[in-house]
Design a protein around this motif. Sequence first.
Motif, PDB file in Angstrom:
ATOM      1  N   LYS A 162       0.564  -1.265   0.180  1.00 55.71           N
ATOM      2  CA  LYS A 162       0.120  -0.112   0.058  1.00 55.71           C
ATOM      3  C   LYS A 162       1.048   1.441   0.201  1.00 55.71           C
ATOM      4  CE  LYS A 162      -4.550  -1.643   1.434  1.00 55.71           C
ATOM      5  NZ  LYS A 162      -5.576  -0.674   2.261  1.00 55.71           N
ATOM      6  N   LEU A 163       2.288   1.199   0.210  1.00 55.35           N
ATOM      7  CA  LEU A 163       2.806   2.119  -0.030  1.00 55.35           C
ATOM      8  C   LEU A 163       3.949   2.295  -1.028  1.00 55.35           C
ATOM      9  CD1 LEU A 163       4.791   2.514   3.107  1.00 55.35           C
ATOM     10  CD2 LEU A 163       2.995   3.817   2.706  1.00 55.35           C
ATOM     11  N   GLN A 164       2.895   1.689  -2.447  1.00 52.06           N
ATOM     12  CA  GLN A 164       3.960   1.481  -3.517  1.00 52.06           C
ATOM     13  C   GLN A 164       3.454   2.397  -4.952  1.00 52.06           C
ATOM     14  OE1 GLN A 164       7.008   0.306  -3.838  1.00 52.06           O
ATOM     15  NE2 GLN A 164       5.559  -0.695  -1.600  1.00 52.06           N
ATOM     16  N   ALA A 165       4.211   3.373  -4.809  1.00 52.69           N
ATOM     17  CA  ALA A 165       3.808   4.147  -6.232  1.00 52.69           C
ATOM     18  C   ALA A 165       4.895   4.829  -7.343  1.00 52.69           C
ATOM     19  CB  ALA A 165       3.009   6.299  -5.055  1.00 52.69           C
ATOM     20  N   ASN A 166       4.417   5.891  -7.825  1.00 53.47           N
ATOM     21  CA  ASN A 166       4.554   6.139  -8.774  1.00 53.47           C
ATOM     22  C   ASN A 166       5.670   6.887  -8.935  1.00 53.47           C
ATOM     23  OD1 ASN A 166       2.994   4.396 -10.285  1.00 53.47           O
ATOM     24  ND2 ASN A 166       1.557   6.525 -10.923  1.00 53.47           N
ATOM     25  N   ASN A 167       6.551   7.537  -7.384  1.00 53.27           N
ATOM     26  CA  ASN A 167       7.419   7.629  -6.912  1.00 53.27           C
ATOM     27  C   ASN A 167       8.902   7.085  -5.964  1.00 53.27           C
ATOM     28  OD1 ASN A 167       4.499   9.613  -6.697  1.00 53.27           O
ATOM     29  ND2 ASN A 167       6.154   9.585  -5.014  1.00 53.27           N
ATOM     30  N   PRO A 168       9.391   7.685  -5.522  1.00 53.57           N
ATOM     31  CA  PRO A 168       9.649   7.193  -4.419  1.00 53.57           C
ATOM     32  C   PRO A 168       9.454   7.810  -3.176  1.00 53.57           C
ATOM     33  CG  PRO A 168      11.322   8.043  -6.182  1.00 53.57           C
ATOM     34  CD  PRO A 168      10.568   8.391  -6.293  1.00 53.57           C
ATOM     35  N   PRO A 169       9.528   7.462  -2.619  1.00 54.97           N
ATOM     36  CA  PRO A 169       8.577   7.977  -1.015  1.00 54.97           C
ATOM     37  C   PRO A 169       9.355   9.510  -0.172  1.00 54.97           C
ATOM     38  CG  PRO A 169       9.068   5.738  -0.083  1.00 54.97           C
ATOM     39  CD  PRO A 169       9.767   6.068  -1.905  1.00 54.97           C
ATOM     40  N   MET A 170       8.510  10.491  -0.592  1.00 57.28           N
ATOM     41  CA  MET A 170       9.482  11.712  -0.036  1.00 57.28           C
ATOM     42  C   MET A 170       8.557  12.740   0.124  1.00 57.28           C
ATOM     43  SD  MET A 170       9.788  13.008  -4.669  1.00 57.28           S
ATOM     44  CE  MET A 170       8.758  13.392  -5.083  1.00 57.28           C
ATOM     45  N   GLY A 171       8.587  13.271   0.963  1.00 60.84           N
ATOM     46  CA  GLY A 171       8.195  14.701   1.424  1.00 60.84           C
ATOM     47  C   GLY A 171       7.120  14.433   2.686  1.00 60.84           C
ATOM     48  N   THR A 172       7.067  15.715   3.091  1.00 60.07           N
ATOM     49  CA  THR A 172       6.167  16.009   4.371  1.00 60.07           C
ATOM     50  C   THR A 172       5.440  17.258   4.605  1.00 60.07           C
ATOM     51  OG1 THR A 172       6.249  16.016   7.083  1.00 60.07           O
ATOM     52  CG2 THR A 172       8.020  17.160   6.203  1.00 60.07           C
ATOM     53  N   LEU A 173       4.039  17.206   4.876  1.00 61.34           N
ATOM     54  CA  LEU A 173       3.285  18.375   4.299  1.00 61.34           C
ATOM     55  C   LEU A 173       2.550  18.482   5.759  1.00 61.34           C
ATOM     56  CD1 LEU A 173       2.033  16.871   0.478  1.00 61.34           C
ATOM     57  CD2 LEU A 173       3.499  18.638   1.013  1.00 61.34           C
ATOM     58  N   ASN A 174       1.572  19.654   5.459  1.00 62.20           N
ATOM     59  CA  ASN A 174       0.652  19.879   6.640  1.00 62.20           C
ATOM     60  C   ASN A 174       1.565  19.405   8.233  1.00 62.20           C
ATOM     61  OD1 ASN A 174      -2.203  20.284   7.663  1.00 62.20           O
ATOM     62  ND2 ASN A 174      -1.595  20.815   5.450  1.00 62.20           N
ATOM     63  N   GLU A 190       1.697  14.594  10.662  1.00 62.83           N
ATOM     64  CA  GLU A 190       1.558  15.502   9.184  1.00 62.83           C
ATOM     65  C   GLU A 190      -0.275  15.249   9.738  1.00 62.83           C
ATOM     66  OE1 GLU A 190       3.998  14.011   6.454  1.00 62.83           O
ATOM     67  OE2 GLU A 190       2.872  11.977   6.861  1.00 62.83           O
ATOM     68  N   GLU A 191      -1.040  16.851   9.238  1.00 61.45           N
ATOM     69  CA  GLU A 191      -2.641  16.794   9.612  1.00 61.45           C
ATOM     70  C   GLU A 191      -3.283  16.231   8.486  1.00 61.45           C
ATOM     71  OE1 GLU A 191      -5.416  20.214  12.508  1.00 61.45           O
ATOM     72  OE2 GLU A 191      -3.683  20.363  11.349  1.00 61.45           O
ATOM     73  N   ASN A 192      -3.314  17.435   7.747  1.00 57.25           N
ATOM     74  CA  ASN A 192      -5.254  17.874   6.813  1.00 57.25           C
ATOM     75  C   ASN A 192      -4.140  17.807   5.455  1.00 57.25           C
ATOM     76  OD1 ASN A 192      -7.392  18.431   8.197  1.00 57.25           O
ATOM     77  ND2 ASN A 192      -6.680  20.402   8.590  1.00 57.25           N
ATOM     78  N   TRP A 193      -3.023  15.950   5.660  1.00 59.67           N
ATOM     79  CA  TRP A 193      -2.537  15.594   4.129  1.00 59.67           C
ATOM     80  C   TRP A 193      -3.508  15.164   2.742  1.00 59.67           C
ATOM     81  CZ3 TRP A 193      -4.096  10.697   3.730  1.00 59.67           C
ATOM     82  CH2 TRP A 193      -4.500  10.299   4.317  1.00 59.67           C
ATOM     83  N   ASN A 194      -4.366  14.715   3.511  1.00 61.91           N
ATOM     84  CA  ASN A 194      -5.675  14.798   2.235  1.00 61.91           C
ATOM     85  C   ASN A 194      -6.174  16.127   1.470  1.00 61.91           C
ATOM     86  OD1 ASN A 194      -7.161  15.661   4.622  1.00 61.91           O
ATOM     87  ND2 ASN A 194      -8.542  15.524   4.086  1.00 61.91           N
ATOM     88  N   SER A 195      -5.881  16.946   2.004  1.00 57.32           N
ATOM     89  CA  SER A 195      -6.292  18.300   1.370  1.00 57.32           C
ATOM     90  C   SER A 195      -5.185  18.290   0.269  1.00 57.32           C
ATOM     91  CB  SER A 195      -6.056  19.312   2.492  1.00 57.32           C
ATOM     92  OG  SER A 195      -4.649  20.085   2.714  1.00 57.32           O
ATOM     93  N   TYR A 196      -4.058  17.681   0.140  1.00 57.91           N
ATOM     94  CA  TYR A 196      -3.690  17.987  -1.046  1.00 57.91           C
ATOM     95  C   TYR A 196      -4.001  17.304  -2.682  1.00 57.91           C
ATOM     96  CZ  TYR A 196      -1.801  20.889   2.154  1.00 57.91           C
ATOM     97  OH  TYR A 196      -0.905  21.719   3.145  1.00 57.91           O
ATOM     98  N   PHE A 197      -4.821  16.217  -2.424  1.00 61.84           N
ATOM     99  CA  PHE A 197      -5.246  15.145  -3.205  1.00 61.84           C
ATOM    100  C   PHE A 197      -6.082  15.375  -4.312  1.00 61.84           C
ATOM    101  CE2 PHE A 197      -1.762  13.220  -0.728  1.00 61.84           C
ATOM    102  CZ  PHE A 197      -1.039  13.091  -1.393  1.00 61.84           C
ATOM    103  N   GLY A 198      -6.005  14.802  -5.365  1.00 61.42           N
ATOM    104  CA  GLY A 198      -7.490  15.028  -6.219  1.00 61.42           C
ATOM    105  C   GLY A 198      -7.611  14.790  -6.773  1.00 61.42           C
ATOM    106  N   ARG A 266      -1.223   6.136  11.620  1.00 58.07           N
ATOM    107  CA  ARG A 266      -1.669   7.431  10.347  1.00 58.07           C
ATOM    108  C   ARG A 266      -3.280   7.285  10.855  1.00 58.07           C
ATOM    109  NH1 ARG A 266      -4.653   5.272   5.688  1.00 58.07           N
ATOM    110  NH2 ARG A 266      -4.368   7.101   3.860  1.00 58.07           N
ATOM    111  N   ILE A 267      -2.806   9.163  10.950  1.00 59.05           N
ATOM    112  CA  ILE A 267      -4.419  10.397  11.229  1.00 59.05           C
ATOM    113  C   ILE A 267      -4.158  11.387  10.905  1.00 59.05           C
ATOM    114  CG2 ILE A 267      -5.311   8.444  13.235  1.00 59.05           C
ATOM    115  CD1 ILE A 267      -4.305  10.071  15.008  1.00 59.05           C
ATOM    116  N   LYS A 268      -4.871  11.850  11.334  1.00 57.06           N
ATOM    117  CA  LYS A 268      -4.146  13.800  10.988  1.00 57.06           C
ATOM    118  C   LYS A 268      -3.968  13.931  12.041  1.00 57.06           C
ATOM    119  CE  LYS A 268      -8.168  15.243   6.990  1.00 57.06           C
ATOM    120  NZ  LYS A 268      -9.052  15.795   7.023  1.00 57.06           N
ATOM    121  N   HIS A 269      -2.698  13.498  12.313  1.00 52.82           N
ATOM    122  CA  HIS A 269      -1.806  14.000  13.745  1.00 52.82           C
ATOM    123  C   HIS A 269      -1.856  15.938  13.868  1.00 52.82           C
ATOM    124  CE1 HIS A 269      -0.559   9.836  14.940  1.00 52.82           C
ATOM    125  NE2 HIS A 269      -0.416   9.508  13.270  1.00 52.82           N
TER     126      HIS A 269
END
Length: 578
Positions: A162-174, A190-198, A266-269
Amino acid sequence: MRRDLHRPLPSCPIARFTDDRRRPHCDGYTAQVLIPWGTPLRSDGPVWKQDASNTAAEQAQQVGMHHDGMHYFPIGHGPHGNRRGLLVLNHEYADRILLYADGDAEITPEKVNKALAAHGVTVVEIARGKDGWQRVDSRYNRRITGTTPMRFSGPVSATHPKLQANNPPMGTLNNCSHGVTPWGTYLACEENWNSYFGTQDLSWTPTAEQARYGINREGFGYRWHVADPRFDTAANPNEANRFGWVIEIDPFNPASTPVKRTALGRIKHEGATVTESRGRIVVYTGDDQDGDYIYKFVGKAPWKALKAVGKSPLDHGTLYVARFDDDGTGRWLPLVHGQGPLTKTNGWADQADVLLRTRQAADAVGATRMDRPEWIAVHPRTQDVFATLTNGSGWPGAVNPRKPNPYGHIIHWREDGGDNTATTFRWDVFVLAGDPAYDATVKLDDSDIFGSPDGLWFDGDGRLWIQTDISNSVQNRADRGYDRIGNNQMLAADPATGEIRRFLVGPRGAEITGVITTPDQRTMFVNVQHPGEATNAWGTPTPANPRAVSNWPDFDPAGRPRSATVVVRKTDGGVIGT
């Protein structure tokens, strides 16, 4: 319940960081602006451009936007450490109008990259000289952003499907609040990280897991997915699973790779407040969403013993979620695979699955829904625990006493036996926030009323510092009961008597968040986040007029508002708050 002995509170009733040119002050205190957004990490770095024309590459070499949780790590022992240290601070998000010279009507890869560079964490060395505190050139100065390489550790490894994506693991947000470990590392959350996806894929629908974490087609309107497929939930669905974690950073090792510690869930810490009990670490965290939960992680063994054999104390332990019963007692419910409802029969594959779906696991065990759990603070001597509940729709249970709850409140609990590793506790409501003119249940004096408590921190003497985050949609509005409360502020509370006094008030549109002192408590650092942001009461900034709401702290007629750290000192050099 017995609390701590009475501690003196600040005699200065208020310091105003006003929207005019006067130096913020009150009798007996001084304030200095330090490292505002865009400050170069080093003296030869890219200078701040007041028209927001700095590039993404330049922003990556500058202090980030929207300062939040923060800690001061002294360099040296004794008096020297009170004059020189590392300031480590989070940058929660980026304002889409103020970050770009032309606003965000058009989203481009360069704009996404600049926003990613404005997020994350800043590590900067500071020192106190004859002109106050200043940033200094240092090998420690560093930015950790939305593109910095990351490691994963704990039950959810980087190789998990579930962590396999199209780019290497990188970044921290919110990154909102934070934590500090007894071995000297910094925890970003990382709190409202969901806000960046669409996505623009109209055939896409969220899974139950994605929906539980608030992932949808629009996010919060950033539209990064239009210019960067990394954030397209249809094209790159597993990228979102790499966010919602607590990240450990070694501020004294600039070559180190930050580590996402998955055992903490994994939550909105909102934060990760660390304390010790019987040699083991205990980490408290709130999941900042209306109707979500309070958690704690308890180390498996004394942290020094784990470190001695090369193991991280943050990888080995048990994650719990809180149940607050109406009789004033409570229980910590383990989120452990194979226990209670978290079995393979019920669809839980293993402990990694429990942690990837922490919210759903907490739902399954019957935790208590709360009015937006935010910062958590532990008293330095009694080990009593306090938590802010910013506001909410009003959930069942005595721990949520107002329905709805527009002003928020602060709760207090004591773990049984005074042992923070215990699985049972007793709780009460420490204070109901709000304005008694609109809510008769509020018992605050008119001079010290406040709403939407958010930041929370104990100093070494046991004073409880409270910071507020009134939404700009209601700030200063009489029709929402916030006209007499005014701008966001910071207050000090005596946990023994319940006395609360206002200490400072921020500029228009700003949140007050992040506070720490030097070890001698004679210098305090406070963050002012998103001054000048759009408010219903004061207006909306535009590319043509970014100063519509505030021009703090520069007051440059051609500039724009900037988040910054404020340094507070007493004119007599004494302990802050006395």
